[in-house]
Write an enzyme that holds these catalytic residues in place. Structure first.
Site, PDB file in Angstrom:
ATOM      1  N   GLY A 120     -16.885  -5.870   1.394  1.00  0.00           N
ATOM      2  CA  GLY A 120     -16.790  -7.656   1.651  1.00  0.00           C
ATOM      3  C   GLY A 120     -17.144  -7.984   3.107  1.00  0.00           C
ATOM      4  N   ARG A 163       0.988  -1.203   0.006  1.00  0.00           N
ATOM      5  CA  ARG A 163       0.160  -0.084  -0.003  1.00  0.00           C
ATOM      6  C   ARG A 163       0.987   1.276   0.198  1.00  0.00           C
ATOM      7  NH1 ARG A 163      -4.014   0.085   4.719  1.00  0.00           N
ATOM      8  NH2 ARG A 163      -5.363  -0.893   3.395  1.00  0.00           N
ATOM      9  N   CYS A 172     -14.419  -0.951   4.349  1.00  0.00           N
ATOM     10  CA  CYS A 172     -13.611  -0.040   3.552  1.00  0.00           C
ATOM     11  C   CYS A 172     -14.069   0.370   2.155  1.00  0.00           C
ATOM     12  CB  CYS A 172     -12.307  -1.211   3.089  1.00  0.00           C
ATOM     13  SG  CYS A 172     -11.533  -2.036   4.548  1.00  0.00           S
ATOM     14  N   GLY A 173     -15.236  -0.261   1.809  1.00  0.00           N
ATOM     15  CA  GLY A 173     -15.880   0.290   0.590  1.00  0.00           C
ATOM     16  C   GLY A 173     -17.118   1.273   1.022  1.00  0.00           C
ATOM     17  N   ARG A 220      -4.453   2.847  17.397  1.00  0.00           N
ATOM     18  CA  ARG A 220      -5.030   2.419  16.197  1.00  0.00           C
ATOM     19  C   ARG A 220      -4.889   3.164  15.077  1.00  0.00           C
ATOM     20  NH1 ARG A 220      -7.670  -1.626  13.734  1.00  0.00           N
ATOM     21  NH2 ARG A 220      -9.431  -2.594  14.568  1.00  0.00           N
ATOM     22  N   LYS A 221      -5.459   2.661  13.834  1.00  0.00           N
ATOM     23  CA  LYS A 221      -5.573   3.513  12.601  1.00  0.00           C
ATOM     24  C   LYS A 221      -6.155   4.896  12.860  1.00  0.00           C
ATOM     25  CE  LYS A 221      -8.120   2.629   8.895  1.00  0.00           C
ATOM     26  NZ  LYS A 221      -9.198   1.992   8.026  1.00  0.00           N
TER      27      LYS A 221
HETATM   28 FE1  SRM Z   1      -9.672  -1.043   5.020  1.00  0.00          FE
HETATM   29  C1  SRM Z   1      -8.494  -3.209   7.103  1.00  0.00           C
HETATM   30  C2  SRM Z   1      -8.433  -2.490   2.450  1.00  0.00           C
HETATM   31  C3  SRM Z   1     -10.166   2.002   3.165  1.00  0.00           C
HETATM   32  C4  SRM Z   1     -11.812   0.342   7.511  1.00  0.00           C
HETATM   33  N1  SRM Z   1      -8.497  -2.711   5.030  1.00  0.00           N
HETATM   34  C5  SRM Z   1      -8.301  -3.553   5.882  1.00  0.00           C
HETATM   35  C6  SRM Z   1      -7.329  -4.357   5.298  1.00  0.00           C
HETATM   36  C7  SRM Z   1      -5.963  -3.940   5.473  1.00  0.00           C
HETATM   37  C8  SRM Z   1      -7.416  -5.784   6.071  1.00  0.00           C
HETATM   38  C9  SRM Z   1      -6.461  -6.837   5.542  1.00  0.00           C
HETATM   39  O1  SRM Z   1      -5.323  -6.871   6.199  1.00  0.00           O
HETATM   40  O2  SRM Z   1      -6.642  -7.504   4.603  1.00  0.00           O
HETATM   41  C10 SRM Z   1      -7.610  -4.497   3.837  1.00  0.00           C
HETATM   42  C11 SRM Z   1      -6.504  -5.016   2.758  1.00  0.00           C
HETATM   43  C12 SRM Z   1      -7.363  -5.880   1.751  1.00  0.00           C
HETATM   44  C13 SRM Z   1      -6.499  -5.880   0.457  1.00  0.00           C
HETATM   45  O3  SRM Z   1      -5.582  -6.673   0.230  1.00  0.00           O
HETATM   46  O4  SRM Z   1      -6.823  -5.043  -0.169  1.00  0.00           O
HETATM   47  C14 SRM Z   1      -8.345  -3.102   3.724  1.00  0.00           C
HETATM   48  N2  SRM Z   1      -9.387  -0.493   3.338  1.00  0.00           N
HETATM   49  C15 SRM Z   1      -8.775  -1.405   2.172  1.00  0.00           C
HETATM   50  C16 SRM Z   1      -8.901  -0.722   0.812  1.00  0.00           C
HETATM   51  C17 SRM Z   1      -7.927  -1.224  -0.202  1.00  0.00           C
HETATM   52  C18 SRM Z   1     -10.397  -0.775   0.355  1.00  0.00           C
HETATM   53  C19 SRM Z   1     -10.490  -0.402  -1.089  1.00  0.00           C
HETATM   54  O5  SRM Z   1     -10.670  -1.311  -2.033  1.00  0.00           O
HETATM   55  O6  SRM Z   1     -10.295   0.612  -1.590  1.00  0.00           O
HETATM   56  C20 SRM Z   1      -8.739   0.857   1.540  1.00  0.00           C
HETATM   57  C21 SRM Z   1      -7.307   1.190   1.631  1.00  0.00           C
HETATM   58  C22 SRM Z   1      -7.180   2.889   1.754  1.00  0.00           C
HETATM   59  C23 SRM Z   1      -5.916   3.401   1.765  1.00  0.00           C
HETATM   60  O7  SRM Z   1      -5.411   3.629   0.831  1.00  0.00           O
HETATM   61  O8  SRM Z   1      -5.059   3.402   3.185  1.00  0.00           O
HETATM   62  C24 SRM Z   1      -9.260   0.787   2.906  1.00  0.00           C
HETATM   63  N3  SRM Z   1     -10.727   0.914   5.248  1.00  0.00           N
HETATM   64  C25 SRM Z   1     -10.950   1.865   4.478  1.00  0.00           C
HETATM   65  C26 SRM Z   1     -11.815   2.645   4.989  1.00  0.00           C
HETATM   66  C27 SRM Z   1     -12.400   3.753   4.000  1.00  0.00           C
HETATM   67  C28 SRM Z   1     -11.713   5.089   4.330  1.00  0.00           C
HETATM   68  O9  SRM Z   1     -10.589   5.091   4.924  1.00  0.00           O
HETATM   69  O10 SRM Z   1     -12.375   6.020   3.925  1.00  0.00           O
HETATM   70  C29 SRM Z   1     -12.362   2.235   6.196  1.00  0.00           C
HETATM   71  C30 SRM Z   1     -13.397   2.522   6.850  1.00  0.00           C
HETATM   72  C31 SRM Z   1     -13.204   4.238   7.585  1.00  0.00           C
HETATM   73  C32 SRM Z   1     -12.217   3.911   8.818  1.00  0.00           C
HETATM   74  O11 SRM Z   1     -11.233   3.357   8.812  1.00  0.00           O
HETATM   75  O12 SRM Z   1     -12.759   4.730   9.745  1.00  0.00           O
HETATM   76  C33 SRM Z   1     -11.542   1.121   6.391  1.00  0.00           C
HETATM   77  N4  SRM Z   1      -9.896  -1.399   7.007  1.00  0.00           N
HETATM   78  C34 SRM Z   1     -10.977  -0.817   7.922  1.00  0.00           C
HETATM   79  C35 SRM Z   1     -11.049  -1.617   8.912  1.00  0.00           C
HETATM   80  C36 SRM Z   1     -11.873  -1.034  10.313  1.00  0.00           C
HETATM   81  C37 SRM Z   1     -11.070  -0.248  11.181  1.00  0.00           C
HETATM   82  C38 SRM Z   1     -11.679  -0.333  12.542  1.00  0.00           C
HETATM   83  O13 SRM Z   1     -11.482   0.587  13.291  1.00  0.00           O
HETATM   84  O14 SRM Z   1     -12.156  -1.393  12.904  1.00  0.00           O
HETATM   85  C39 SRM Z   1      -9.961  -2.489   9.083  1.00  0.00           C
HETATM   86  C40 SRM Z   1      -9.783  -3.755   9.985  1.00  0.00           C
HETATM   87  C41 SRM Z   1      -8.929  -3.306  10.944  1.00  0.00           C
HETATM   88  O15 SRM Z   1      -8.345  -2.151  11.016  1.00  0.00           O
HETATM   89  O16 SRM Z   1      -8.407  -3.920  11.938  1.00  0.00           O
HETATM   90  C42 SRM Z   1      -9.480  -2.341   7.641  1.00  0.00           C
HETATM   91 FE1  SF4 Z   2     -13.443  -6.198   4.723  1.00  0.00          FE
HETATM   92 FE2  SF4 Z   2     -12.061  -4.307   4.069  1.00  0.00          FE
HETATM   93 FE3  SF4 Z   2     -11.317  -6.804   3.244  1.00  0.00          FE
HETATM   94 FE4  SF4 Z   2     -13.449  -5.397   2.098  1.00  0.00          FE
HETATM   95  S1  SF4 Z   2     -11.271  -4.853   2.037  1.00  0.00           S
HETATM   96  S2  SF4 Z   2     -13.341  -7.500   2.719  1.00  0.00           S
HETATM   97  S3  SF4 Z   2     -14.145  -4.723   3.864  1.00  0.00           S
HETATM   98  S4  SF4 Z   2     -11.577  -5.983   5.314  1.00  0.00           S
END
Ligand code: SRM
Ligand code: SF4
Length: 535
Positions: A454, A69, A459-460, A183-184
């Site tokens: 998903g 990333r 994240c979506g 956290r993030k």
């Molecule tokens: Fe996300 C975790 C993908 C935006 C909330 N997110 C993950 C992980 C890293 C989980 C993992 O290890 O597999 C995903 C990686 C999957 C992969 O292989 O791509 C993942 N998040 C994404 C992306 C790629 C979705 C997308 O297809 O666009 C986005 C990457 C953004 C970036 O460039 O940094 C992405 N994630 C978001 C957003 C939207 C936003 O930021 O506007 C959110 C909700 C907003 C927020 O964070 O408040 C989001 N992602 C999460 C969470 C829940 C966080 C929490 O506080 O519980 C997780 C799980 C975690 O962090 O434990 C997570």
């Molecule tokens: Fe769940 Fe984020 Fe993975 Fe999508 S990219 S399946 S919302 S953790």
């Protein structure tokens, strides 16, 4: 600083434990060693967790093929940088691809651990960084995607976003001051009138607002104002976040800052969060949980103390008064004779060839600049009127359309089961296929924003969509099947608010019909046959 960080007061969860043992960023100096060891022999905590401090994610779904990333401040990159990213994924053949993310960013796939030293050298040479883009760090900082191009903009967010990234990441080299947050943490700066960054879903967001009046108030620079003033600045929102446990829109900090004060305020808020954020339970560690515990007034007072000065109260109103633009199509820039084009990238998925092609059109028709949107699309700016005509005939536009269908143009999807082990369903391919079917059957009078995610991590961003689809396990004929919970009512732009869950556990195989009904009943879609008869 040493590798051992301050041990938090509360009982430690496993993440806090391994962070206390060795700071995540320490992995940066171990890349050569890890690359020669290989992914199977390396320490499991380093592999599964600490590598995320340099933006490298182990994928249990594709073991040995990592995800990377990046950081793209304000979603901007050059054609040279895009070519470097393309070269990285190209070497992995069928395993290599890239995704534009919902934070205006790019993720690369297929990465082999043994290539990391070479990849980081390539990044360094063109000013790219992936540092601190995952785990308990600050995510990509979003800004207005048409900053500096938009005649109606209130503030060009580009420099400020870059400055914040430079401060928080030590110019991309990594910064131990902010490498162990509870956290993030998400930061966004809006510069236009349409809230292009979804300010409300960030832990910290800056929204344009003017302070005006015959003041007895003191300006950010300390000067007292006694004449009529209309000064540009930002109202500050805090605590917005989505998680599987809880989703909240950001709330006002009751603070207004000038652009010069944004940087110190970011630092102060992050220091307060870093030193006081709740660390015992990871499900309750995001900033909003601290604000809940303290109350917003105490939180604000602690921030003022870190800042070393009082904050001015928020301006009575902000300047977000437009509907959100999607930027797909051709638009005039504020610079005479220049245009920007917004290309639709289906669910943000790119292959090496696409990335080389995007770099080519940015060079040939524009100024070599490429931008990304939180809707996972691309903007090419600075295209002269004369070159625009030729660009419109470029074969790449058959793949990345300037005028996609009403559902296609607003489709957003997270990674889903193809690469993400949290996923409860496959998203991207399913989303594209379903939209194609619905567009073939129905006609629309306006775009409908459909977001797929998903799993409940969101994240979506299904909560910001007209129709949000969140992966879940459903039951059909007594059997467990892939399904979705349906969200509706998400409003973006002016008066943004989050949508809520309206139907639960719809099996994906039944979803087409359910969506068809929703689109007809709530969004004015018409079956094509009927539309022909009435027109
Ligand atoms: Fe996300 C975790 C993908 C935006 C909330 N997110 C993950 C992980 C890293 C989980 C993992 O290890 O597999 C995903 C990686 C999957 C992969 O292989 O791509 C993942 N998040 C994404 C992306 C790629 C979705 C997308 O297809 O666009 C986005 C990457 C953004 C970036 O460039 O940094 C992405 N994630 C978001 C957003 C939207 C936003 O930021 O506007 C959110 C909700 C907003 C927020 O964070 O408040 C989001 N992602 C999460 C969470 C829940 C966080 C929490 O506080 O519980 C997780 C799980 C975690 O962090 O434990 C997570
Ligand atoms: Fe769940 Fe984020 Fe993975 Fe999508 S990219 S399946 S919302 S953790």
């Amino acid at each position: 600083m040493t590798d051992t960080v301050t041990t938090p007061k509360a009982s430690l969860n496993k993440f806090e434990k391994f962070k206390a043992e060795k700071d995540g960023l320490a992995i940066k100096s171990e890349i050569e060693k890890i690359a020669s060891l290989g992914w199977e022999a390396m320490d499991a905590t380093d592999r599964d967790h600490r590598l995320k401090w340099v933006g490298v994610f182990f994928r249990p779904v594709t073991p040995g093929k990592f995800m990377m990333r990046m950081r793209m401040p304000n979603g901007i990159l050059t054609s040279d940088q895009m070519r470097v990213l393309a070269e990285v994924v190209q070497r992995y053949g069928d395993d290599g691809n890239a995704d534009i993310t919902t934070r205006q960013n790019i993720q690369l796939r297929g990465i082999r651990i043994e290539d990391l030293p070479h990849i980081f050298n390539k990044f360094h040479a063109v000013g790219l960084t992936s540092v601190q883009s995952g785990m308990d760090n600050i995510r990509n900082i979003t800004g207005d995607p048409i900053a500096g191009l938009d005649a109606d903009e209130l503030y060009d967010t580009r420099e400020l976003v870059q400055q914040i990234q430079d401060m928080l990441t030590n110019k991309g080299e990594g910064n131990r001051e902010f490498s162990n947050l509870p956290r993030k943490f998400n930061i966004a700066i809006a510069g236009g009138r349409d809230n292009s960054v979804h300010a409300e879903i960030n832990d910290l967001a800056f929204v344009p607002a003017f302070k005006e009046g015959i003041g007895d108030w003191v300006l950010g620079n300390g000067e007292e104002s006694s004449t009529y003033q209309k000064v540009f600045g930002f109202n500050v929102l805090v605590g917005g976040f989505f998680s599987a446990k809880r989703c909240e829109a950001a709330i006002p900090l009751n603070a207004w800052v000038t652009p010069e004060e944004v940087l110190p305020l970011c630092r102060a808020i992050l220091e307060v969060y870093r030193d006081n954020g709740l660390r015992a339970n990871r499900l309750k560690s995001r900033l909003m949980w601290l604000i809940d515990e303290w109350g917003i007034d105490k939180f604000r007072a602690e921030v003022e103390q870190r800042l070393g000065k009082s904050l001015l109260p928020a301006a009575p109103k902000d300047e977000i008064d437009w509907e959100k633009r999607d930027h797909i199509g051709v638009y005039k820039q504020k610079q005479e004779g220049l245009n920007y084009v917004g290309l639709h990238i289906p669910v943000g998925r790119l292959y090496a060839e696409d990335m080389f092609e995007l770099a080519r059109i940015a060079d040939v028709y524009g100024s070599g600049e490429i931008r990304m949107t939180v809707e996972q699309n691309i903007i090419i700016p600075n295209i002269t009127d004369s070159r625009l005509r030729t660009l419109l005939t470029d074969p790449l536009l058959e793949r990345f359309s300037l005028d996609p269908g009403a559902l296609t143009r607003s489709l957003v999807s997270c990674t889903g089961a193809q690469f993400c082990n949290f996923a409860l369903i496959e998203t991207k391919n399913r989303a594209l296929e379903m939209i194609k079917g619905l567009e073939a059957e129905l006609t629309f009078t306006r775009p409908v924003r459909i977001h797929w995610t998903g799993c409940p991590n969101s994240c979506g961003q299904p909560q910001v969509a007209d129709i949000g689809l969140m992966g879940t396990k459903a039951r059909k004929n007594g059997k467990a099947v892939e399904g979705v919970d349906i969200y509706m009512g998400g409003k973006v732009g002016k008066d943004a608010h989050l949508g809520s869950c309206v139907q639960k556990g719809i099996p994906c195989e039944d979803l087409h019909l359910v969506l068809r009904d929703l689109l007809i009943t709530n969004f004015g879609a018409k079956p094509r046959q009927e539309a022909l008869v009435t027109s």
